[in-house]
Design a protein around this motif. Structure first.
Motif, PDB file in Angstrom:
ATOM      1  N   ALA A 150       0.854  -1.194   0.000  1.00  0.00           N
ATOM      2  CA  ALA A 150       0.000   0.000   0.000  1.00  0.00           C
ATOM      3  C   ALA A 150       0.885   1.237   0.000  1.00  0.00           C
ATOM      4  O   ALA A 150       1.981   1.225   0.583  1.00  0.00           O
ATOM      5  CB  ALA A 150      -0.892   0.004   1.237  1.00  0.00           C
ATOM      6  N   TRP A 151       0.424   2.296  -0.673  1.00  0.00           N
ATOM      7  CA  TRP A 151       1.066   3.611  -0.547  1.00  0.00           C
ATOM      8  C   TRP A 151       0.209   4.415   0.422  1.00  0.00           C
ATOM      9  O   TRP A 151      -1.010   4.511   0.249  1.00  0.00           O
ATOM     10  CB  TRP A 151       1.122   4.337  -1.892  1.00  0.00           C
ATOM     11  CG  TRP A 151       2.364   4.057  -2.693  1.00  0.00           C
ATOM     12  CD1 TRP A 151       2.456   3.251  -3.786  1.00  0.00           C
ATOM     13  CD2 TRP A 151       3.682   4.593  -2.465  1.00  0.00           C
ATOM     14  NE1 TRP A 151       3.750   3.243  -4.258  1.00  0.00           N
ATOM     15  CE2 TRP A 151       4.526   4.058  -3.471  1.00  0.00           C
ATOM     16  CE3 TRP A 151       4.243   5.454  -1.513  1.00  0.00           C
ATOM     17  CZ2 TRP A 151       5.891   4.364  -3.553  1.00  0.00           C
ATOM     18  CZ3 TRP A 151       5.603   5.756  -1.597  1.00  0.00           C
ATOM     19  CH2 TRP A 151       6.411   5.218  -2.604  1.00  0.00           C
ATOM     20  N   VAL A 155       8.741  -1.542   5.374  1.00  0.00           N
ATOM     21  CA  VAL A 155       8.611  -0.420   4.434  1.00  0.00           C
ATOM     22  C   VAL A 155       9.387  -0.755   3.165  1.00  0.00           C
ATOM     23  O   VAL A 155      10.529  -1.202   3.228  1.00  0.00           O
ATOM     24  CB  VAL A 155       9.149   0.890   5.068  1.00  0.00           C
ATOM     25  CG1 VAL A 155       9.260   1.983   4.020  1.00  0.00           C
ATOM     26  CG2 VAL A 155       8.237   1.342   6.192  1.00  0.00           C
ATOM     27  N   LEU A 156       8.754  -0.550   2.011  1.00  0.00           N
ATOM     28  CA  LEU A 156       9.389  -0.918   0.739  1.00  0.00           C
ATOM     29  C   LEU A 156       9.972   0.287   0.008  1.00  0.00           C
ATOM     30  O   LEU A 156      10.951   0.188  -0.718  1.00  0.00           O
ATOM     31  CB  LEU A 156       8.349  -1.583  -0.179  1.00  0.00           C
ATOM     32  CG  LEU A 156       7.684  -2.853   0.359  1.00  0.00           C
ATOM     33  CD1 LEU A 156       6.490  -3.236  -0.502  1.00  0.00           C
ATOM     34  CD2 LEU A 156       8.700  -3.989   0.402  1.00  0.00           C
ATOM     35  N   ASP A 213      21.383   4.569   2.066  1.00  0.00           N
ATOM     36  CA  ASP A 213      21.757   5.120   3.378  1.00  0.00           C
ATOM     37  C   ASP A 213      20.630   5.962   3.967  1.00  0.00           C
ATOM     38  O   ASP A 213      20.239   5.796   5.117  1.00  0.00           O
ATOM     39  CB  ASP A 213      23.011   6.001   3.258  1.00  0.00           C
ATOM     40  CG  ASP A 213      24.270   5.160   3.322  1.00  0.00           C
ATOM     41  OD1 ASP A 213      24.138   3.932   3.519  1.00  0.00           O
ATOM     42  OD2 ASP A 213      25.365   5.731   3.161  1.00  0.00           O
ATOM     43  N   LEU A 214      20.120   6.876   3.134  1.00  0.00           N
ATOM     44  CA  LEU A 214      19.038   7.740   3.619  1.00  0.00           C
ATOM     45  C   LEU A 214      17.771   6.919   3.848  1.00  0.00           C
ATOM     46  O   LEU A 214      17.054   7.125   4.833  1.00  0.00           O
ATOM     47  CB  LEU A 214      18.779   8.883   2.621  1.00  0.00           C
ATOM     48  CG  LEU A 214      17.711   9.900   3.027  1.00  0.00           C
ATOM     49  CD1 LEU A 214      17.976  10.479   4.413  1.00  0.00           C
ATOM     50  CD2 LEU A 214      17.617  11.038   2.007  1.00  0.00           C
ATOM     51  N   PHE A 215      17.535   5.940   2.961  1.00  0.00           N
ATOM     52  CA  PHE A 215      16.346   5.100   3.125  1.00  0.00           C
ATOM     53  C   PHE A 215      16.414   4.346   4.454  1.00  0.00           C
ATOM     54  O   PHE A 215      15.417   4.178   5.151  1.00  0.00           O
ATOM     55  CB  PHE A 215      16.220   4.121   1.948  1.00  0.00           C
ATOM     56  CG  PHE A 215      14.965   3.297   2.001  1.00  0.00           C
ATOM     57  CD1 PHE A 215      13.722   3.898   1.889  1.00  0.00           C
ATOM     58  CD2 PHE A 215      15.018   1.921   2.174  1.00  0.00           C
ATOM     59  CE1 PHE A 215      12.549   3.147   1.958  1.00  0.00           C
ATOM     60  CE2 PHE A 215      13.859   1.161   2.242  1.00  0.00           C
ATOM     61  CZ  PHE A 215      12.623   1.778   2.131  1.00  0.00           C
ATOM     62  N   SER A 255       5.071  10.138   1.777  1.00  0.00           N
ATOM     63  CA  SER A 255       4.327   8.873   1.848  1.00  0.00           C
ATOM     64  C   SER A 255       5.282   7.693   1.955  1.00  0.00           C
ATOM     65  O   SER A 255       6.469   7.798   1.617  1.00  0.00           O
ATOM     66  CB  SER A 255       3.430   8.713   0.619  1.00  0.00           C
ATOM     67  OG  SER A 255       4.157   8.959  -0.550  1.00  0.00           O
ATOM     68  N   TRP A 256       4.707   6.615   2.454  1.00  0.00           N
ATOM     69  CA  TRP A 256       5.448   5.349   2.567  1.00  0.00           C
ATOM     70  C   TRP A 256       4.786   4.308   1.672  1.00  0.00           C
ATOM     71  O   TRP A 256       3.559   4.269   1.590  1.00  0.00           O
ATOM     72  CB  TRP A 256       5.364   4.791   3.992  1.00  0.00           C
ATOM     73  CG  TRP A 256       5.942   5.621   5.089  1.00  0.00           C
ATOM     74  CD1 TRP A 256       5.249   6.336   6.019  1.00  0.00           C
ATOM     75  CD2 TRP A 256       7.328   5.786   5.424  1.00  0.00           C
ATOM     76  NE1 TRP A 256       6.113   6.939   6.898  1.00  0.00           N
ATOM     77  CE2 TRP A 256       7.398   6.619   6.557  1.00  0.00           C
ATOM     78  CE3 TRP A 256       8.518   5.312   4.869  1.00  0.00           C
ATOM     79  CZ2 TRP A 256       8.597   6.993   7.155  1.00  0.00           C
ATOM     80  CZ3 TRP A 256       9.720   5.681   5.461  1.00  0.00           C
ATOM     81  CH2 TRP A 256       9.750   6.511   6.586  1.00  0.00           C
ATOM     82  N   LYS A 257       5.622   3.448   1.065  1.00  0.00           N
ATOM     83  CA  LYS A 257       5.069   2.242   0.451  1.00  0.00           C
ATOM     84  C   LYS A 257       5.347   1.106   1.429  1.00  0.00           C
ATOM     85  O   LYS A 257       6.508   0.848   1.772  1.00  0.00           O
ATOM     86  CB  LYS A 257       5.721   1.938  -0.904  1.00  0.00           C
ATOM     87  CG  LYS A 257       5.085   0.729  -1.572  1.00  0.00           C
ATOM     88  CD  LYS A 257       5.701   0.424  -2.923  1.00  0.00           C
ATOM     89  CE  LYS A 257       4.961  -0.737  -3.581  1.00  0.00           C
ATOM     90  NZ  LYS A 257       5.605  -1.170  -4.815  1.00  0.00           N
ATOM     91  N   ILE A 258       4.285   0.468   1.884  1.00  0.00           N
ATOM     92  CA  ILE A 258       4.461  -0.543   2.926  1.00  0.00           C
ATOM     93  C   ILE A 258       4.131  -1.940   2.410  1.00  0.00           C
ATOM     94  O   ILE A 258       3.368  -2.097   1.462  1.00  0.00           O
ATOM     95  CB  ILE A 258       3.552  -0.230   4.140  1.00  0.00           C
ATOM     96  CG1 ILE A 258       2.089  -0.132   3.690  1.00  0.00           C
ATOM     97  CG2 ILE A 258       4.002   1.035   4.837  1.00  0.00           C
ATOM     98  CD1 ILE A 258       1.108  -0.145   4.823  1.00  0.00           C
TER      99      ILE A 258
END
Ligand SMILES: Cc1cc2nc3c(=O)[nH]c(=O)nc-3n(C[C@H](O)[C@H](O)[C@H](O)COP(=O)(O)OP(=O)(O)OC[C@H]3O[C@@H](n4cnc5c(N)ncnc54)[C@H](O)[C@@H]3O)c2cc1C
Length: 365
Positions: free
Chosen positions: A154-155, A210-211, A231-233, A249-252
């Protein structure tokens, strides 16, 4: 013996001095700074933002400003009159507004605070005690949740709450869930991918699931996982709030949950748990039970005046049916005396409620 008059006067003056030293007077934004900010936003975004829906100041309408400021602020202590207030509250309705806000606040030298769900224990998302004046970017209008069951993902936009996310997932599937926070009003943005919850023993933290993410960095650049680099991710999944930019937003990754889950709450008073034997056993056993079982303890004061006691509430979620849970409890934690589960959740909506126990809203920590 009475207190002499000069001493009384000195005490009174000291009291006034102390009172005024605690009462912070917030430097308000000048009208021209507000205008400059709006003009600047127009330069850096092509997407319109109706001022009456997105832009709030004390000068424009004090009571609406107060309502918006307080709407999601969870720690009442940081809403006190003495706390500095933002010169502007801006509620972006498009992602480009967030980009423009970062660029413009930087250009105009205004400190920026960002708020998603407002659950920061220290009010950091809506109060700035050192850097003033400051602007509050409130992401509550950016709260879309797009669930893709086929893709197990999901986003979720930062302004959505965990409750909304769980609800949207449950609308589409009875056998998918997401292991984020327990309280349904937590913001997705402020949890920054960390977030522990009642499925963490089986699936870890939200950050472990988290993707991808969309973030705007300090230069106003929109980055996804590929553009920001690993690194930042890694850092944004659990790193300090607002430290690395604004999460849009997150893609989970969704996780499997059984159609039927079981919950219980057993409460013991101090008198019922002589010598804290049950509590001690919980400390030893809770992390070693089957991964499907999560038991937390909430300590409370109960009773009144002369009759006060302390209660320990054992609050549990089991990813499975009642029979299997009872077997585990009898074998590993019989001291709790669980004889019958209080609720057995079978249908979809009940499952959402059961998966995520709710804490009372708003506290003064
Ligand atoms: C009643 C209550 C229950 C809680 N229960 C849990 C729980 O079960 N599990 C758990 O893990 N935690 C829990 N917490 C802690 C909570 O998850 C953290 O305080 C989290 O930061 C809150 O996120 P928010 O968006 O609601 O908060 P906010 O106050 O909006 O933000 C928190 C911090 O993150 C920053 N921030 C907000 N949005 C963004 C964004 N989009 N990008 C970058 N930075 C941002 C803010 O500036 C601030 O510094 C609880 C807190 C409270 C008050």
């Amino acid at each position: 013996m009475g207190i002499s008059k000069p001493l009384l006067e000195i005490s009174y003056i000291s009291f006034l001095a102390l009172y005024f030293s605690f009462y912070t007077i917030t430097p308000t934004f000048s009208a021209s700074l507000q205008d400059d900010f709006i003009k600047c936003l127009h330069i850096y975004t092509n997407v319109e933002f109706p001022l009456n829906e997105t832009f709030f100041t004390i000068e424009k309408n004090a009571s609406t400003f107060e309502q918006v400021l307080e709407s999601t602020a969870q720690n009442l202590r940081y809403l006190a009159k003495s706390m500095p207030k933002p010169g502007i509250i801006f509620k972006p309705i498009h992602e480009s507004h967030v980009q423009a806000s970062i660029i413009c606040s930087k250009k105009l030298g205004i400190h920026l605070r960002v708020r998603s769900g407002g659950h920061d224990y220290e009010g950091l998302s809506y109060v700035s005690q050192i850097e003033k004046p400051f602007i509050l970017i409130d992401l509550s209008k950016l709260r879309q949740v797009n669930v893709d069951i086929e893709d197990n993902s999901a986003w979720v936009q930062a302004g959505a709450t965990t409750g909304e996310l769980y609800y949207r997932i449950a609308e589409k599937s009875k056998v998918h869930g997401f292991p984020a926070g327990l309280c349904s009003s937590l913001g997705i943005g402020g949890q920054r991918g960390g977030a522990y919850g009642s499925m963490m023993r089986k699936y870890g933290l939200a950050g472990d699931n988290v993707l991808d993410a969309k973030i705007i960095d300090a230069n106003g650049k929109l980055l996804d996982r590929a553009a920001m680099g690993e690194d930042l991710f890694w850092a944004i999944r659990g790193g300090g709030g607002a430290s690395f930019g604004i999460i849009l937003s997150w893609k989970i990754k969704l996780v499997p949950v059984p159609k039927t889950v079981t919950v219980f709450t057993v409460t013991k008073t101090l008198e019922q748990d002589v010598g804290n034997k049950i509590l001690s056993k919980w400390q030893v056993v809770a992390a070693k039970l089957v991964e499907e079982l999560f038991i937390r303890v909430i300590l409370n004061v109960a009773g009144n005046n002369g009759n006060k006691t302390v209660t320990t509430s054992y609050n549990a979620l089991f990813l499975g049916k009642k029979g299997a849970l009872m077997k585990v409890m009898k074998k590993r934690f019989p001291e709790l005396g669980l004889i019958n589960t209080e609720r057995l959740c079978r249908n979809e909506l009940a499952r959402i409620r059961c998966l995520h126990f709710r804490l009372p809203d708003r506290h003064s920590y």
